[in-house]
Write an enzyme that holds these catalytic residues in place. Sequence first.
Site, PDB file in Angstrom:
ATOM      1  N   SER A 235       0.799  -1.237   0.000  1.00  0.00           N
ATOM      2  CA  SER A 235       0.000   0.000   0.000  1.00  0.00           C
ATOM      3  C   SER A 235       0.825   1.277   0.000  1.00  0.00           C
ATOM      4  O   SER A 235       0.264   2.362  -0.202  1.00  0.00           O
ATOM      5  CB  SER A 235      -0.944   0.021   1.198  1.00  0.00           C
TER       6      SER A 235
ATOM      7  N   LYS B 181       0.382   3.392  -2.916  1.00  0.00           N
ATOM      8  CA  LYS B 181      -0.759   4.311  -3.052  1.00  0.00           C
ATOM      9  C   LYS B 181      -0.311   5.771  -3.032  1.00  0.00           C
ATOM     10  O   LYS B 181      -0.964   6.633  -3.612  1.00  0.00           O
ATOM     11  CB  LYS B 181      -1.786   4.029  -1.946  1.00  0.00           C
TER      12      LYS B 181
ATOM     13  N   TYR C  94      -2.634  -1.998 -10.721  1.00  0.00           N
ATOM     14  CA  TYR C  94      -2.656  -1.869  -9.256  1.00  0.00           C
ATOM     15  C   TYR C  94      -1.840  -2.997  -8.596  1.00  0.00           C
ATOM     16  O   TYR C  94      -1.017  -2.752  -7.712  1.00  0.00           O
ATOM     17  CB  TYR C  94      -4.108  -1.868  -8.764  1.00  0.00           C
TER      18      TYR C  94
ATOM     19  N   TYR D 270      -4.519   3.618   7.650  1.00  0.00           N
ATOM     20  CA  TYR D 270      -5.876   3.044   7.624  1.00  0.00           C
ATOM     21  C   TYR D 270      -6.661   3.424   8.872  1.00  0.00           C
ATOM     22  O   TYR D 270      -6.629   4.559   9.305  1.00  0.00           O
ATOM     23  CB  TYR D 270      -5.842   1.508   7.466  1.00  0.00           C
TER      24      TYR D 270
ATOM     25  N   VAL E 222       1.197  -3.869   3.644  1.00  0.00           N
ATOM     26  CA  VAL E 222       1.173  -5.193   4.279  1.00  0.00           C
ATOM     27  C   VAL E 222       2.445  -6.005   4.018  1.00  0.00           C
ATOM     28  O   VAL E 222       2.601  -7.098   4.563  1.00  0.00           O
ATOM     29  CB  VAL E 222      -0.090  -6.016   3.905  1.00  0.00           C
TER      30      VAL E 222
END
Length: 322
Positions: A71, A74, A195, A247, A265
């Site tokens: 992530s 992102k 992605y 998050y 992760v």
Amino acid sequence: MSGQMENDEWILATLEKAMEKGRDVLCEGAVANYIPELAKANPSNLGVCIRTSDGRTYETGDFDIPFTMQSISKTFSLILALQTAGYEYLFSKVGMEPTGDRFDSILQLELKDMRPFNPMINAGAIVTAGCVRAANPFQAFLDLVRRLCGNPKIHLNEKVYMSEKSTGTRNRSIAYLLKSVGVLDGEPEDVLDVYFRMCSVMVTARDLANYALILSCGGVDPATGERLLDPQIVKVVTTLMMLCGMYDESGEYAVKIGLPSKSGVGGGIVAVGEGGYGIGVFGPRLNKKGNSVGGEAILKVLSDDFLLHTFAGVPNKLTGKS
Ligand code: GLN
């Protein structure tokens, strides 16, 4: 000069203390296994790297072991979408609000207007990846990552990419759902492929420290003076990192550590300092929110001992700035 050497010794000793704290909590976390290939990570890995704008580097442990950024990608895809599709367009498709939900949650989409809450959760990042305007979006992403991390050797981990591509049913359902309501640009399978590739790019804690340093310097590489990013884009990305980067742990993390950060992760966390320094940490054992347990413990010690909290209101002990 000797003052700096003494300070260096103290900084390195603090890094070792932070590593010890990190090791102490490793047993509280577990390596991600919902992407089968990630389950093969070495659970005892732990490392940290700090880079400062005046050219100092402090690193220890597994700071040069590559792992997939997951992530953390992102933040790079957000930069690329802002550069190529623009602010207005991107934020017509995705919001700027924290969710308080899991990173892969679908819940809020239907409850709200189907626009994902922010680009730091899976739904938002998939939409953001679909907004990237480039002949070859993944190549453009890889070029950006290499430039901002200062490492031209950064590459894709094919095994992790294939592992997620063949098992990523939840992300697939998010993409198809968003396509059905016209929020996702492009074909779901094409966007998902980009992605999944973005998530599977390998970096080290040192690469992340370099990236964070450039964000900390407003988009300028302090080593060369070259502007790599528009300062407005840096502002958007670091603000969203502070608000949503961890998050549904973003609030607690901001209170306790107080640095704009993004986790993945794969076990990495990138943390952007104020006043010209960047931090990268790595430890694949994760807490229940999907954030590195060892990495967070390290960052807590660094934040406390070096007075790094963004709102500490005092000069930090790494660069002497506030
Ligand atoms: N590739 C992962 C996924 O989409 C990234 C999630 C994460 O790092 N939290 O599930």
